[in-house]
Design a protein around this motif. Structure first.
Motif, PDB file in Angstrom:
ATOM      1  N   UNK A   1      24.612 -29.459 -56.312  1.00  0.00           N
ATOM      2  CA  UNK A   1      23.851 -28.374 -55.691  1.00  0.00           C
ATOM      3  C   UNK A   1      23.001 -28.882 -54.537  1.00  0.00           C
ATOM      4  N   UNK A   2      22.417 -30.076 -54.706  1.00  0.00           N
ATOM      5  CA  UNK A   2      21.578 -30.620 -53.639  1.00  0.00           C
ATOM      6  C   UNK A   2      22.402 -30.948 -52.398  1.00  0.00           C
ATOM      7  N   UNK A   3      23.666 -31.331 -52.604  1.00  0.00           N
ATOM      8  CA  UNK A   3      24.541 -31.607 -51.453  1.00  0.00           C
ATOM      9  C   UNK A   3      25.037 -30.306 -50.829  1.00  0.00           C
ATOM     10  N   UNK A   4      25.439 -29.358 -51.661  1.00  0.00           N
ATOM     11  CA  UNK A   4      25.996 -28.099 -51.160  1.00  0.00           C
ATOM     12  C   UNK A   4      24.947 -27.271 -50.414  1.00  0.00           C
ATOM     13  N   UNK A   5      23.704 -27.287 -50.956  1.00  0.00           N
ATOM     14  CA  UNK A   5      22.642 -26.474 -50.369  1.00  0.00           C
ATOM     15  C   UNK A   5      21.763 -27.260 -49.406  1.00  0.00           C
ATOM     16  N   UNK A   6      22.194 -28.477 -49.038  1.00  0.00           N
ATOM     17  CA  UNK A   6      21.363 -29.345 -48.205  1.00  0.00           C
ATOM     18  C   UNK A   6      20.881 -28.654 -46.939  1.00  0.00           C
ATOM     19  N   UNK A   7      21.721 -27.860 -46.306  1.00  0.00           N
ATOM     20  CA  UNK A   7      21.348 -27.171 -45.072  1.00  0.00           C
ATOM     21  C   UNK A   7      21.165 -25.665 -45.283  1.00  0.00           C
ATOM     22  N   UNK A   8      21.344 -25.212 -46.529  1.00  0.00           N
ATOM     23  CA  UNK A   8      21.267 -23.775 -46.805  1.00  0.00           C
ATOM     24  C   UNK A   8      20.352 -23.484 -47.996  1.00  0.00           C
ATOM     25  N   UNK A   9      19.381 -24.397 -48.235  1.00  0.00           N
ATOM     26  CA  UNK A   9      18.559 -24.266 -49.441  1.00  0.00           C
ATOM     27  C   UNK A   9      17.732 -22.994 -49.469  1.00  0.00           C
ATOM     28  N   UNK A  10      17.441 -22.404 -48.301  1.00  0.00           N
ATOM     29  CA  UNK A  10      16.623 -21.189 -48.275  1.00  0.00           C
ATOM     30  C   UNK A  10      17.329 -19.998 -48.913  1.00  0.00           C
ATOM     31  N   UNK A  11      18.670 -20.088 -49.077  1.00  0.00           N
ATOM     32  CA  UNK A  11      19.418 -18.998 -49.704  1.00  0.00           C
ATOM     33  C   UNK A  11      19.367 -19.076 -51.229  1.00  0.00           C
ATOM     34  N   UNK A  12      18.979 -20.229 -51.752  1.00  0.00           N
ATOM     35  CA  UNK A  12      18.944 -20.395 -53.202  1.00  0.00           C
ATOM     36  C   UNK A  12      17.987 -19.395 -53.850  1.00  0.00           C
ATOM     37  N   UNK A  13      16.812 -19.241 -53.250  1.00  0.00           N
ATOM     38  CA  UNK A  13      15.777 -18.406 -53.862  1.00  0.00           C
ATOM     39  C   UNK A  13      16.177 -16.931 -53.932  1.00  0.00           C
ATOM     40  N   UNK A  14      16.550 -16.285 -52.834  1.00  0.00           N
ATOM     41  CA  UNK A  14      16.893 -14.854 -52.940  1.00  0.00           C
ATOM     42  C   UNK A  14      18.118 -14.577 -53.806  1.00  0.00           C
ATOM     43  N   UNK A  15      19.124 -15.477 -53.754  1.00  0.00           N
ATOM     44  CA  UNK A  15      20.349 -15.225 -54.516  1.00  0.00           C
ATOM     45  C   UNK A  15      20.106 -15.361 -56.017  1.00  0.00           C
ATOM     46  N   UNK A  16      19.493 -16.472 -56.426  1.00  0.00           N
ATOM     47  CA  UNK A  16      19.274 -16.698 -57.856  1.00  0.00           C
ATOM     48  C   UNK A  16      18.217 -15.730 -58.402  1.00  0.00           C
ATOM     49  N   UNK A  17      17.188 -15.449 -57.608  1.00  0.00           N
ATOM     50  CA  UNK A  17      16.175 -14.492 -58.071  1.00  0.00           C
ATOM     51  C   UNK A  17      16.767 -13.108 -58.298  1.00  0.00           C
ATOM     52  N   UNK A  18      17.725 -12.736 -57.465  1.00  0.00           N
ATOM     53  CA  UNK A  18      18.357 -11.422 -57.626  1.00  0.00           C
ATOM     54  C   UNK A  18      19.059 -11.326 -58.973  1.00  0.00           C
ATOM     55  N   UNK A  19      19.689 -12.426 -59.397  1.00  0.00           N
ATOM     56  CA  UNK A  19      20.353 -12.435 -60.701  1.00  0.00           C
ATOM     57  C   UNK A  19      19.360 -12.156 -61.824  1.00  0.00           C
ATOM     58  N   UNK A  20      18.217 -12.871 -61.817  1.00  0.00           N
ATOM     59  CA  UNK A  20      17.230 -12.693 -62.880  1.00  0.00           C
ATOM     60  C   UNK A  20      16.560 -11.326 -62.801  1.00  0.00           C
ATOM     61  N   UNK A  21      16.329 -10.843 -61.587  1.00  0.00           N
ATOM     62  CA  UNK A  21      15.726  -9.523 -61.431  1.00  0.00           C
ATOM     63  C   UNK A  21      16.646  -8.439 -61.982  1.00  0.00           C
ATOM     64  N   UNK A  22      17.934  -8.553 -61.683  1.00  0.00           N
ATOM     65  CA  UNK A  22      18.900  -7.584 -62.196  1.00  0.00           C
ATOM     66  C   UNK A  22      19.015  -7.672 -63.715  1.00  0.00           C
ATOM     67  N   UNK A  23      19.012  -8.903 -64.238  1.00  0.00           N
ATOM     68  CA  UNK A  23      19.097  -9.079 -65.692  1.00  0.00           C
ATOM     69  C   UNK A  23      17.878  -8.465 -66.373  1.00  0.00           C
ATOM     70  N   UNK A  24      16.701  -8.627 -65.768  1.00  0.00           N
ATOM     71  CA  UNK A  24      15.490  -8.060 -66.349  1.00  0.00           C
ATOM     72  C   UNK A  24      15.449  -6.558 -66.267  1.00  0.00           C
ATOM     73  N   UNK A  25      15.892  -5.996 -65.152  1.00  0.00           N
ATOM     74  CA  UNK A  25      15.782  -4.552 -64.943  1.00  0.00           C
ATOM     75  C   UNK A  25      16.892  -3.761 -65.625  1.00  0.00           C
ATOM     76  N   UNK A  26      18.031  -4.421 -65.883  1.00  0.00           N
ATOM     77  CA  UNK A  26      19.167  -3.707 -66.470  1.00  0.00           C
ATOM     78  C   UNK A  26      19.277  -3.887 -67.977  1.00  0.00           C
TER      79      UNK A  26
END
Length: 469
Positions: free
Chosen positions: A114-139
């Protein structure tokens, strides 16, 4: 010098100023005991409705004072442990399963990849993974189940140049966003609307709008902090000794065995979500699924039975303090319940709300629900306690029942990411190695923002006559 090493001295200085969470909770327990000598005592009659112990409106009566004695104070801790046993053992099983998962080497390989794959795109980790947990909590109301992700996302966040707080926040704040807006959460809105005799999950459109707003604001808050840590790691929080070996995994490769193990881990949550939706699984069933997962990944990871058992014990041992915190925090609720204080607070607050103008009544309901969540950290339990009173009170003061339910869901959920009486929060922080006081310093501005969002949502709901009734 690594990021973690460069922050050792800073964290040691911080550690001196930190208040041990057990000391904090025990102090609150003593205060709760003193309150039972000050606050008048009373109680509502309760009845069993669909397996829930629901209060009966207009049955409040004062009773003989029953302050908690010294013996009651010291025994409340054991009682709290017993009452919280399902969650405590669930947390220990989660920790043990994560220990087995770690023993397979799959976690280290995932972190490195993950550290290699997201090395230049780490800012996308937060919104994408947070969306999963937010959806799991709300649904589906995923709460305690998210603990399993803490042990994976915190080290990934650190490997990407963020810190432990960022990793924990992705999980905890994400799930809290879901609980706040509760688009289809069966454990909060589902129960509350049932008690209020509203159509199941009615008013969904407005809650979807609130979900989007709260999610975007929360992502902005965490993203802003994470990028600041990326630029200057000295401002971050890195638990001493907990993640020091991350640099050693930088060149680890994700092999076929690791992929199979992680695939089993992912499949486990698919099964879990299906079971919750289809068969209404809860703590006991989910704990069983995680126990089975530990066995499956031990086979898939090709580790011996002895190594798997030892890894399970080490993993459970690592989260033991968090599990014990749940029981000690529960002791506060035990004292206030046995001292008959909670019903008194609810009665007098609801009586006061009755005299407010309609819009202020809605606001009063909202803040009452927020305060009560400290004493009743269970969403479903709080719905059973308050909604039988809030629903008819809403009719009397000119507030729609749907607005009363919204006041409950918004007010109840905000405390999930700040109140130390919330067992899963304390367990998650222990798993991540974050002291509660340190977390409080970081999270309170976001909590203030969430409170303002909830307040605005309730006021708007009143003026648009949020219904159907």
């Amino acid at each position: 010098m690594t990021t973690v090493q460069s922050n050792d001295l800073q964290n040691k200085k911080k550690k001196i100023r930190e208040i041990n969470v057990f000391v904090l909770i025990l102090s609150m327990l003593v205060i709760a005991t003193i309150i039972t000598y000050i606050v008048p005592t009373g109680e509502y009659t309760r009845s069993d409705v669909d397996g829930r112990n629901v209060v009966v409106p207009d049955t409040y009566q004062t009773i003989e004072s029953s302050p908690i004695s010294l013996m009651g104070l010291i025994t409340s801790i054991h009682t709290g442990m017993v009452d919280s046993a399902p969650i405590i053992f669930f947390v220990l099983i989660i920790g043990g399963t994560l220990g087995v998962l770690s023993a397979t080497g799959a976690v280290e390989a995932l972190i490195a990849t993950a550290s290699r794959k997201f090395a230049k795109k780490e800012k996308w980790l937060i919104p994408i993974i947070m969306l999963f947990f937010a959806l799991a909590g709300t649904l589906i109301g995923m709460a305690e189940e998210t603990l399993a992700y803490i042990g994976i996302l915190v080290p990934i966040a650190i490997a990407l140049g963020f810190d432990a707080i960022t990793g924990a926040a992705i999980v905890l704040v994400g799930a809290s966003v879901g609980f706040m807006t509760a688009v289809l959460n069966p454990f909060t809105v589902g129960i509350a609307q049932g008690i209020a005799q509203l159509p199941p999950f009615s008013g969904i459109g407005y809650r979807i709008v609130l979900f989007v707003i709260t999610y975007l604001v929360s992502v902005w808050y965490i993203q802003r902090y994470a990028l600041k840590i990326k630029r200057d790691p000295s401002k971050g929080f890195f638990p001493i000794g907990k993640y020091d070996k991350l640099d050693d995994t930088a060149n680890v490769q994700l092999n076929t065995t690791h992929k199979i193990v992680l695939g089993c881990f992912l499949l486990n949550f698919v099964v879990l979500i299906f079971g919750v939706i289809k068969f209404s699984w809860y703590i006991t069933e989910i704990a069983g699924i995680f126990t089975l997962l530990a066995i499956v990944i031990a086979f898939a990871g090709k580790i011996s039975a002895n190594k798997a058992v030892n890894a399970f014990m080490q993993g459970a041992g690592g989260i033991l303090s968090g599990a014990l915190i749940i029981g000690v925090a529960r002791a506060i609720v035990v004292v206030l319940t046995d001292g008959h204080v909670i019903d008194t607070l609810l009665f007098h607050a609801s009586s006061l709300i009755h005299h407010f103008p309609p819009v202020l009544s809605a606001v009063g309901m909202y803040f009452l629900q927020f305060i009560l969540h400290f004493f009743v950290p269970s969403g479903s339990g709080q719905a059973a306690l308050t909604m039988p009173i809030m629903a008819p009170l809403a009719d009397l003061v000119g507030v729609t029942r749907q607005t009363a339910v919204l006041s409950f869901s918004m007010g109840d959920a905000i405390g999930n990411i700040i109140f130390p009486t919330n067992g899963p929060l304390m367990a998650a922080l222990a798993l991540a190695g974050i002291p509660w006081v340190r977390w409080l310093k970081w999270i309170w501005p976001l909590v203030a923002i969430h409170i303002l969002i909830g307040l605005t949502a309730v006021i708007v709901a009143h003026f648009i006559n949020y219904g159907p009734f």
